[in-house]
Design a protein around this motif. Structure first.
Motif, mmCIF file in Angstrom:
data_model
loop_
_atom_site.group_PDB
_atom_site.id
_atom_site.type_symbol
_atom_site.label_atom_id
_atom_site.label_comp_id
_atom_site.label_asym_id
_atom_site.label_seq_id
_atom_site.Cartn_x
_atom_site.Cartn_y
_atom_site.Cartn_z
ATOM 1 N N ALA A 68 42.039 35.823 49.990
ATOM 2 C CA ALA A 68 40.634 36.174 50.343
ATOM 3 C C ALA A 68 39.787 36.625 49.107
ATOM 4 C CB ALA A 68 40.707 37.500 51.067
ATOM 5 N N ALA A 69 40.305 37.021 48.034
ATOM 6 C CA ALA A 69 39.589 37.200 46.966
ATOM 7 C C ALA A 69 39.184 36.071 46.301
ATOM 8 C CB ALA A 69 40.542 37.839 45.765
ATOM 9 N N ALA A 70 39.830 34.711 46.269
ATOM 10 C CA ALA A 70 39.782 33.533 45.594
ATOM 11 C C ALA A 70 38.388 32.913 46.452
ATOM 12 C CB ALA A 70 40.962 32.734 45.722
ATOM 13 N N ARG A 71 38.145 33.425 47.648
ATOM 14 C CA ARG A 71 36.986 32.873 48.504
ATOM 15 C C ARG A 71 35.815 33.702 48.049
ATOM 16 N NH1 ARG A 71 40.746 32.957 52.806
ATOM 17 N NH2 ARG A 71 40.013 34.821 53.600
ATOM 18 N N GLN A 72 35.901 35.015 47.214
ATOM 19 C CA GLN A 72 34.771 35.451 46.674
ATOM 20 C C GLN A 72 34.603 35.358 45.160
ATOM 21 O OE1 GLN A 72 35.689 39.568 48.168
ATOM 22 N NE2 GLN A 72 33.751 39.072 49.268
ATOM 23 N N GLY A 73 35.374 34.239 44.621
ATOM 24 C CA GLY A 73 35.383 33.644 43.604
ATOM 25 C C GLY A 73 36.365 34.683 42.440
ATOM 26 N N ARG A 74 37.334 35.410 43.031
ATOM 27 C CA ARG A 74 38.347 36.060 42.150
ATOM 28 C C ARG A 74 39.559 35.358 42.226
ATOM 29 N NH1 ARG A 74 36.279 39.730 38.430
ATOM 30 N NH2 ARG A 74 34.461 40.928 39.502
ATOM 31 N N GLU A 75 40.281 35.300 41.188
ATOM 32 C CA GLU A 75 41.549 34.709 41.118
ATOM 33 C C GLU A 75 42.567 35.541 41.662
ATOM 34 O OE1 GLU A 75 44.674 33.126 37.919
ATOM 35 O OE2 GLU A 75 42.788 32.949 37.514
ATOM 36 N N ILE A 76 42.634 36.794 41.656
ATOM 37 C CA ILE A 76 43.518 37.846 42.117
ATOM 38 C C ILE A 76 42.587 38.950 42.285
ATOM 39 C CG2 ILE A 76 45.749 36.872 41.205
ATOM 40 C CD1 ILE A 76 45.597 38.998 39.256
ATOM 41 N N ASP A 77 43.588 39.994 43.272
ATOM 42 C CA ASP A 77 42.531 41.184 43.798
ATOM 43 C C ASP A 77 43.175 42.285 43.091
ATOM 44 O OD1 ASP A 77 40.717 42.911 44.905
ATOM 45 O OD2 ASP A 77 41.396 42.399 47.008
ATOM 46 N N LYS A 78 42.468 43.444 42.946
ATOM 47 C CA LYS A 78 43.084 44.723 42.561
ATOM 48 C C LYS A 78 44.120 45.164 43.714
ATOM 49 C CE LYS A 78 39.455 46.216 39.155
ATOM 50 N NZ LYS A 78 38.721 47.186 38.755
ATOM 51 N N ARG A 79 45.003 45.960 43.342
ATOM 52 C CA ARG A 79 45.892 46.529 44.305
ATOM 53 C C ARG A 79 46.281 47.885 44.298
ATOM 54 N NH1 ARG A 79 51.421 43.583 43.556
ATOM 55 N NH2 ARG A 79 52.026 45.344 44.908
ATOM 56 N N SER A 80 45.442 48.698 43.382
ATOM 57 C CA SER A 80 45.703 49.957 43.174
ATOM 58 C C SER A 80 44.544 50.609 42.618
ATOM 59 C CB SER A 80 46.928 50.409 42.359
ATOM 60 O OG SER A 80 46.715 50.049 41.204
ATOM 61 N N VAL A 81 44.353 52.099 42.783
ATOM 62 C CA VAL A 81 43.353 52.711 42.355
ATOM 63 C C VAL A 81 43.804 53.876 41.918
ATOM 64 C CG1 VAL A 81 40.983 54.122 42.839
ATOM 65 C CG2 VAL A 81 41.496 51.651 43.794
ATOM 66 N N GLY A 82 43.407 54.678 40.865
ATOM 67 C CA GLY A 82 43.966 55.979 40.279
ATOM 68 C C GLY A 82 42.579 56.765 40.000
ATOM 69 N N TRP A 83 43.239 58.284 40.372
ATOM 70 C CA TRP A 83 42.104 59.303 40.104
ATOM 71 C C TRP A 83 42.724 60.313 39.240
ATOM 72 C CZ3 TRP A 83 42.526 57.519 45.174
ATOM 73 C CH2 TRP A 83 41.446 56.926 45.698
ATOM 74 N N SER A 84 42.149 60.843 38.147
ATOM 75 C CA SER A 84 42.721 62.010 37.488
ATOM 76 C C SER A 84 43.144 62.986 38.367
ATOM 77 C CB SER A 84 41.766 62.672 36.334
ATOM 78 O OG SER A 84 40.699 63.340 37.053
ATOM 79 N N VAL A 85 44.152 63.666 37.947
ATOM 80 C CA VAL A 85 44.452 65.129 38.865
ATOM 81 C C VAL A 85 43.211 66.052 38.753
ATOM 82 C CG1 VAL A 85 46.117 66.977 38.707
ATOM 83 C CG2 VAL A 85 46.968 64.854 38.059
#
Length: 167
Positions: A68-85
């Motif tokens: 799905a990311a490739a259809r939007q021009g990205r080779e791979i997608d991000k898979r995590s997000v982090g926030w500071s404590v």
């Protein structure tokens, strides 16, 4: 002289008993009776279980997500997000106050997946993101208590986490 020693001893014993049996006063003059407890929340899993879940995501979801990311021009997608404590603690405190101002009692947080879409020139253009939103109960005089996401009621979700491992 003996009587004076008994009086002094009585005062000393009284002071010691007062010190040990009465809680200390805080700055407001009120007695402190509640201790802060650290409670392990339900749902904490082992590191091994987390690794298994992560590996299962890679096995069962990564090909479809990267496609799905490739259809939007990205080779791979991000898979995590982090926030500071600090950001998470600040957000929870802020969201709780905001929810109360809107007539809600915040009782949980829900994490959602999102995609930034096609925003030319933006760093995260086309990547997956995650955001959290408070969930709670609103007292409705006609219908009683009802659970609701604050997305519909006005408390802004937390986004803009850092990173997003691409593996």
């Amino acid at each position: 002289m003996k009587k004076l020693m008994y009086i002094a001893l009585g005062i000393i014993i009284g002071v010691l008993l007062t010190y040990y049996f009465y809680p200390p006063l805080d700055n407001s003059g009120e007695t402190e009776t509640v201790e802060n407890k650290i409670v392990k929340p339900d749902g904490v899993i082992t590191v091994e279980e987390a690794i298994e879940l992560n590996n299962n995501w890679t096995k069962f979801r990564k090909p479809a997500v990267d496609s799905a990311a490739a259809r939007q021009g990205r080779e791979i997608d991000k898979r995590s997000v982090g926030w500071s404590v600090e950001d998470v603690r600040n957000y929870l405190d802020w969201a709780e106050v905001e929810s109360e101002n809107l007539g809600y009692s915040m009782d949980s947080i829900r994490v959602y997946l999102g995609v930034y879409g096609n925003r030319e020139g933006k760093e995260n253009d086309g990547f997956t993101t995650m955001f959290m939103a408070p969930i709670g109960l609103k007292l409705n005089a006609e219908a009683g208590l009802s659970s609701s996401s604050f997305i519909q009621s006005g408390v802004g979700p937390l986004n803009n986490g850092s990173g997003g491992n691409q593996y």
